[in-house]
Design a protein around this motif. Structure first.
Motif, PDB file in Angstrom:
ATOM      1  N   ARG A   1       0.860  -1.182   0.000  1.00  0.00           N
ATOM      2  CA  ARG A   1       0.000   0.000   0.000  1.00  0.00           C
ATOM      3  C   ARG A   1       0.896   1.230   0.000  1.00  0.00           C
ATOM      4  O   ARG A   1       1.923   1.264   0.675  1.00  0.00           O
ATOM      5  CB  ARG A   1      -0.898   0.014   1.235  1.00  0.00           C
ATOM      6  CG  ARG A   1      -1.735   1.270   1.275  1.00  0.00           C
ATOM      7  CD  ARG A   1      -2.889   1.202   2.181  1.00  0.00           C
ATOM      8  NE  ARG A   1      -3.594   2.483   2.078  1.00  0.00           N
ATOM      9  CZ  ARG A   1      -4.557   2.827   2.856  1.00  0.00           C
ATOM     10  NH1 ARG A   1      -4.974   2.008   3.785  1.00  0.00           N
ATOM     11  NH2 ARG A   1      -5.137   3.987   2.712  1.00  0.00           N
ATOM     12  N   ARG A   2       0.490   2.229  -0.769  1.00  0.00           N
ATOM     13  CA  ARG A   2       1.272   3.471  -0.843  1.00  0.00           C
ATOM     14  C   ARG A   2       1.028   4.323   0.401  1.00  0.00           C
ATOM     15  O   ARG A   2      -0.066   4.331   0.955  1.00  0.00           O
ATOM     16  CB  ARG A   2       0.907   4.256  -2.091  1.00  0.00           C
ATOM     17  CG  ARG A   2       1.259   3.447  -3.334  1.00  0.00           C
ATOM     18  CD  ARG A   2       1.547   4.231  -4.562  1.00  0.00           C
ATOM     19  NE  ARG A   2       2.303   5.431  -4.446  1.00  0.00           N
ATOM     20  CZ  ARG A   2       3.631   5.514  -4.593  1.00  0.00           C
ATOM     21  NH1 ARG A   2       4.334   4.439  -4.812  1.00  0.00           N
ATOM     22  NH2 ARG A   2       4.243   6.675  -4.533  1.00  0.00           N
ATOM     23  N   LEU A   3       2.035   5.014   0.781  1.00  0.00           N
ATOM     24  CA  LEU A   3       1.988   5.898   1.938  1.00  0.00           C
ATOM     25  C   LEU A   3       1.160   7.135   1.595  1.00  0.00           C
ATOM     26  O   LEU A   3       1.331   7.718   0.531  1.00  0.00           O
ATOM     27  CB  LEU A   3       3.419   6.302   2.297  1.00  0.00           C
ATOM     28  CG  LEU A   3       3.637   7.154   3.510  1.00  0.00           C
ATOM     29  CD1 LEU A   3       3.278   6.371   4.765  1.00  0.00           C
ATOM     30  CD2 LEU A   3       5.085   7.590   3.582  1.00  0.00           C
ATOM     31  N   ALA A   4       0.268   7.517   2.483  1.00  0.00           N
ATOM     32  CA  ALA A   4      -0.507   8.752   2.313  1.00  0.00           C
ATOM     33  C   ALA A   4       0.066   9.804   3.268  1.00  0.00           C
ATOM     34  O   ALA A   4       0.566   9.467   4.351  1.00  0.00           O
ATOM     35  CB  ALA A   4      -1.977   8.497   2.622  1.00  0.00           C
ATOM     36  N   LEU A   5       0.003  11.050   2.861  1.00  0.00           N
ATOM     37  CA  LEU A   5       0.563  12.122   3.688  1.00  0.00           C
ATOM     38  C   LEU A   5      -0.048  12.168   5.082  1.00  0.00           C
ATOM     39  O   LEU A   5       0.646  12.476   6.052  1.00  0.00           O
ATOM     40  CB  LEU A   5       0.386  13.481   3.008  1.00  0.00           C
ATOM     41  CG  LEU A   5       1.311  13.748   1.826  1.00  0.00           C
ATOM     42  CD1 LEU A   5       0.985  15.093   1.199  1.00  0.00           C
ATOM     43  CD2 LEU A   5       2.763  13.707   2.262  1.00  0.00           C
ATOM     44  N   ASP A   6      -1.330  11.862   5.197  1.00  0.00           N
ATOM     45  CA  ASP A   6      -1.961  11.938   6.515  1.00  0.00           C
ATOM     46  C   ASP A   6      -1.471  10.831   7.457  1.00  0.00           C
ATOM     47  O   ASP A   6      -1.653  10.913   8.670  1.00  0.00           O
ATOM     48  CB  ASP A   6      -3.485  11.941   6.408  1.00  0.00           C
ATOM     49  CG  ASP A   6      -4.055  10.633   5.882  1.00  0.00           C
ATOM     50  OD1 ASP A   6      -3.405   9.997   5.026  1.00  0.00           O
ATOM     51  OD2 ASP A   6      -5.160  10.264   6.334  1.00  0.00           O
ATOM     52  N   HIS A   7      -0.801   9.810   6.917  1.00  0.00           N
ATOM     53  CA  HIS A   7      -0.237   8.758   7.771  1.00  0.00           C
ATOM     54  C   HIS A   7       1.017   9.237   8.514  1.00  0.00           C
ATOM     55  O   HIS A   7       1.292   8.781   9.631  1.00  0.00           O
ATOM     56  CB  HIS A   7       0.155   7.519   6.952  1.00  0.00           C
ATOM     57  CG  HIS A   7      -1.002   6.763   6.397  1.00  0.00           C
ATOM     58  ND1 HIS A   7      -0.982   6.234   5.135  1.00  0.00           N
ATOM     59  CD2 HIS A   7      -2.212   6.450   6.917  1.00  0.00           C
ATOM     60  CE1 HIS A   7      -2.129   5.608   4.907  1.00  0.00           C
ATOM     61  NE2 HIS A   7      -2.897   5.740   5.976  1.00  0.00           N
ATOM     62  N   LEU A   8       1.785  10.108   7.878  1.00  0.00           N
ATOM     63  CA  LEU A   8       3.089  10.486   8.426  1.00  0.00           C
ATOM     64  C   LEU A   8       3.040  11.046   9.843  1.00  0.00           C
ATOM     65  O   LEU A   8       3.741  10.547  10.727  1.00  0.00           O
ATOM     66  CB  LEU A   8       3.801  11.471   7.491  1.00  0.00           C
ATOM     67  CG  LEU A   8       4.313  10.878   6.184  1.00  0.00           C
ATOM     68  CD1 LEU A   8       4.861  11.975   5.288  1.00  0.00           C
ATOM     69  CD2 LEU A   8       5.381   9.839   6.462  1.00  0.00           C
ATOM     70  N   PRO A   9       2.253  12.094  10.117  1.00  0.00           N
ATOM     71  CA  PRO A   9       2.271  12.640  11.482  1.00  0.00           C
ATOM     72  C   PRO A   9       1.768  11.637  12.525  1.00  0.00           C
ATOM     73  O   PRO A   9       2.297  11.571  13.635  1.00  0.00           O
ATOM     74  CB  PRO A   9       1.376  13.873  11.417  1.00  0.00           C
ATOM     75  CG  PRO A   9       0.738  13.885  10.085  1.00  0.00           C
ATOM     76  CD  PRO A   9       1.415  12.886   9.220  1.00  0.00           C
ATOM     77  N   ARG A  10       0.783  10.830  12.142  1.00  0.00           N
ATOM     78  CA  ARG A  10       0.241   9.855  13.099  1.00  0.00           C
ATOM     79  C   ARG A  10       1.249   8.756  13.393  1.00  0.00           C
ATOM     80  O   ARG A  10       1.418   8.353  14.548  1.00  0.00           O
ATOM     81  CB  ARG A  10      -1.075   9.268  12.571  1.00  0.00           C
ATOM     82  CG  ARG A  10      -2.182  10.320  12.517  1.00  0.00           C
ATOM     83  CD  ARG A  10      -3.524   9.749  12.189  1.00  0.00           C
ATOM     84  NE  ARG A  10      -3.580   9.345  10.778  1.00  0.00           N
ATOM     85  CZ  ARG A  10      -4.504   8.551  10.290  1.00  0.00           C
ATOM     86  NH1 ARG A  10      -5.438   8.053  11.054  1.00  0.00           N
ATOM     87  NH2 ARG A  10      -4.509   8.251   9.015  1.00  0.00           N
ATOM     88  N   LEU A  11       1.933   8.279  12.354  1.00  0.00           N
ATOM     89  CA  LEU A  11       2.951   7.238  12.567  1.00  0.00           C
ATOM     90  C   LEU A  11       4.137   7.787  13.350  1.00  0.00           C
ATOM     91  O   LEU A  11       4.672   7.117  14.240  1.00  0.00           O
ATOM     92  CB  LEU A  11       3.415   6.665  11.227  1.00  0.00           C
ATOM     93  CG  LEU A  11       2.398   5.795  10.502  1.00  0.00           C
ATOM     94  CD1 LEU A  11       2.850   5.511   9.078  1.00  0.00           C
ATOM     95  CD2 LEU A  11       2.177   4.495  11.271  1.00  0.00           C
ATOM     96  N   ALA A  12       4.553   9.018  13.039  1.00  0.00           N
ATOM     97  CA  ALA A  12       5.664   9.634  13.762  1.00  0.00           C
ATOM     98  C   ALA A  12       5.316   9.765  15.249  1.00  0.00           C
ATOM     99  O   ALA A  12       6.128   9.420  16.115  1.00  0.00           O
ATOM    100  CB  ALA A  12       5.999  11.001  13.170  1.00  0.00           C
TER     101      ALA A  12
END
Length: 189
Positions: free
Chosen positions: A48-59
């Motif tokens: 699955r491709r990374l979505a921008l909204d995933h970044l802050p939550r994963l960080a």
């Protein structure tokens, strides 16, 4: 598309690395990030491709900054830390690091008011020189031509032309650019 794939790959690697370092399971990170476990698993495996909204939550789930999650290279200190050099009554303050763009080096210079008499034989060397006078009046000799360069004026000349510069009636401050050959002539003992 290549840049996006590189970011995805980098984030996938960082996710696994950080999760492993922290001893967290997929479920732990998914719960903390508010993402479905299967989504996180597919993100990590590249299905699955990374979505921008995933970044802050994963960080946040991994207690790192988004930059750390992206594996961004740390910013180096942009300031130039180098000592000044004085030679032949001219003090040079480096404005660029060694080996700057195309070998060009930039310096702020201060020419002593005592530097008023050119040598009997004017030097020549390989390269181009550029000077911009900030304050004071600069005496420039190019072959048999004499010039007075005022504040706000710039000069450019081939250093194959016999040349010399000094002060007219007080100290001079200027910005100068020259390549490795000029640096050797002006700065090396």
């Amino acid at each position: 598309m290549q840049a996006n794939e590189d970011v995805d790959l980098r984030v996938r690697r960082r996710l696994r690395e950080l999760r492993g370092r922290l001893g967290l399971t997929l479920e732990d990170v998914a719960t903390r990030a508010g993402i479905d476990v299967s989504t996180l698993s597919r993100l990590e495996s590249g299905k699955r491709r990374l979505a921008l909204d995933h970044l802050p939550r994963l960080a946040a789930a991994l207690s790192v900054s988004t930059d750390e999650l992206l594996g961004a290279t740390p910013t180096i200190d942009p300031r130039v830390h180098a000592a000044s050099h004085t030679k032949h009554l001219i003090t040079f303050w480096p404005l660029t690091r060694q080996g700057g763009a195309g070998g060009l080096q930039a310096f702020k210079i201060r020419i002593s008011a005592r530097r008023r008499t050119p040598p009997d034989e004017l030097p020549t060397h390989e390269g181009q020189e550029w000077l911009y006078v900030l304050s004071g009046r600069l005496q420039l000799i190019l072959a048999d031509q004499h010039y007075v360069i005022e504040p706000g004026e710039a000069v450019e000349f081939s250093t194959w032309t016999p040349h010399w510069f000094g002060a007219v009636d007080g100290p001079v401050e200027a910005i100068t650019l020259f390549g490795p050959h000029g640096e050797r002539v002006h700065l090396k003992p």
